[in-house]
Design an enzyme around this catalytic site. Structure first.
Site, mmCIF file in Angstrom:
data_model
loop_
_atom_site.group_PDB
_atom_site.id
_atom_site.type_symbol
_atom_site.label_atom_id
_atom_site.label_comp_id
_atom_site.label_asym_id
_atom_site.label_seq_id
_atom_site.Cartn_x
_atom_site.Cartn_y
_atom_site.Cartn_z
ATOM 1 N N ASP A 98 56.641 77.436 51.704
ATOM 2 C CA ASP A 98 55.537 76.583 52.583
ATOM 3 C C ASP A 98 54.588 75.929 51.551
ATOM 4 O O ASP A 98 54.573 76.169 50.362
ATOM 5 C CB ASP A 98 54.671 77.983 53.140
ATOM 6 N N ASP B 250 51.054 74.319 52.160
ATOM 7 C CA ASP B 250 49.641 74.319 52.333
ATOM 8 C C ASP B 250 49.275 75.940 51.925
ATOM 9 O O ASP B 250 49.340 76.645 52.518
ATOM 10 C CB ASP B 250 48.976 74.141 53.744
#
Length: 301
Positions: free
Chosen positions: A58, A60
């Site tokens: 991922d 963020d």
């Protein structure tokens, strides 16, 4: 604000998530090939490829501090793509994100941001994205997470980013970091120009899991030998489809689930020792070296 998907049945939502995942996987494979074609003579470190294992990160608050889409929005606002009032909305979402560590639900400016490129060319966004990355994103990379990604690369594994950010920007971030490629939200294009519509849905939640499965099918990956990293409880579907899941800077929901399922936890946000349960088994004897490298990178930061 009423969302168009709020009136859909669970089956329709799942179908859109699957469509988004498949579109993202197709775009990721095409962009990876384009990257290779653009740099045919670039020297690469010689490692023995591990063709059936990969890592999925991922972006963020996992690979990057804060929201990549917010950083993109800041850069676009400075180039008059939208108003300061629009950016203020992004700033409020970013503030909540930084305080809670959560991406939040989809009732946010995130989906609105993808409409700002409507009528703009893909080539234009790519060129501006290069500038914005150097200006606003490059110094936001978590060095500890980057060290973990490098460990997978050194083991001959491919490394993919997985994010709701537009796939072209996600691919740019991956290329800047020397990673294999990226799975991201696919914005519809016509003759090289964005229409302002999405293909399927945002690559978020279950859509990320669909994208990882679709990419694994296309690339011949054994998901049991793959590893996934995230900070958000929203990514539990993605973390659950691989053999090894690691929580990075986890929000409260993910931390609880990680402890319950005995997933490894790493937290770069403070000097405290985060709970560490096991090591990524896919890395074998190289795991200890990765822990040391990540720790050294964090201390240097």
């Amino acid at each position: 604000m009423s969302l168009w998907w709020s009136k859909e049945s669970p089956r329709d939502v799942e179908q859109r998530a699957a469509e988004a995942g498949e579109a993202s996987a197709e775009a990721a494979v095409a962009l990876e090939k384009a990257n290779a074609d653009a740099e045919p003579g670039k020297p690469k470190k010689q490692v023995t490829p591990d063709l059936t294992a990969a890592a999925f990160f991922d972006v963020d608050n996992t690979m990057m501090m804060g929201s990549s889409l917010f950083h993109l929005a800041r850069g676009l606002a400075s180039r008059k793509y939208f108003t300061t009032a629009d950016l203020a909305g992004f700033a409020w979402q970013q503030l909540k994100f930084r305080i809670s560590g959560k991406e939040g639900d989809l009732n946010s400016p995130r989906e609105q941001a993808l409409s700002f490129v409507a009528g703009r060319s893909v080539a234009e966004l790519n060129a501006i994205g290069e500038e914005i990355y150097d200006e606003l994103m490059a110094d936001k990379i978590w060095s500890g997470t980057r060290a973990l990604a490098q460990l997978h690369l050194d083991a001959g594994q491919r490394v993919w980013l997985v994010t709701a950010t537009p796939v072209e920007i996600a691919n740019l971030i991956a290329r800047k970091l020397g990673l294999t490629g990226a799975l991201g939200t696919v914005a519809e294009q016509k003759d090289g120009v964005y229409t302002g519509r999405l293909v399927g849905d945002l690559l978020h939640g279950r859509a990320k899991a669909h994208a990882v499965r679709a990419l694994a099918a296309k690339e011949g990956l054994n998901l049991k030998r793959c590893t996934a990293y995230s900070d958000s409880v929203n990514d539990v579907p993605m973390l659950s489809v691989v053999g090894t899941a690691v929580a990075i800077n986890p929000d409260t929901g993910l931390r609880d689930i990680a402890r319950e399922r005995q997933w490894e936890i790493r937290d770069w946000r403070t000097g405290r020792k985060a709970a560490k349960i096991g090591v990524p088994s896919v890395l074998g004897i190289g795991a200890l070296a990765g822990v040391l490298a990540a720790g050294m990178a964090y201390r240097k930061r």
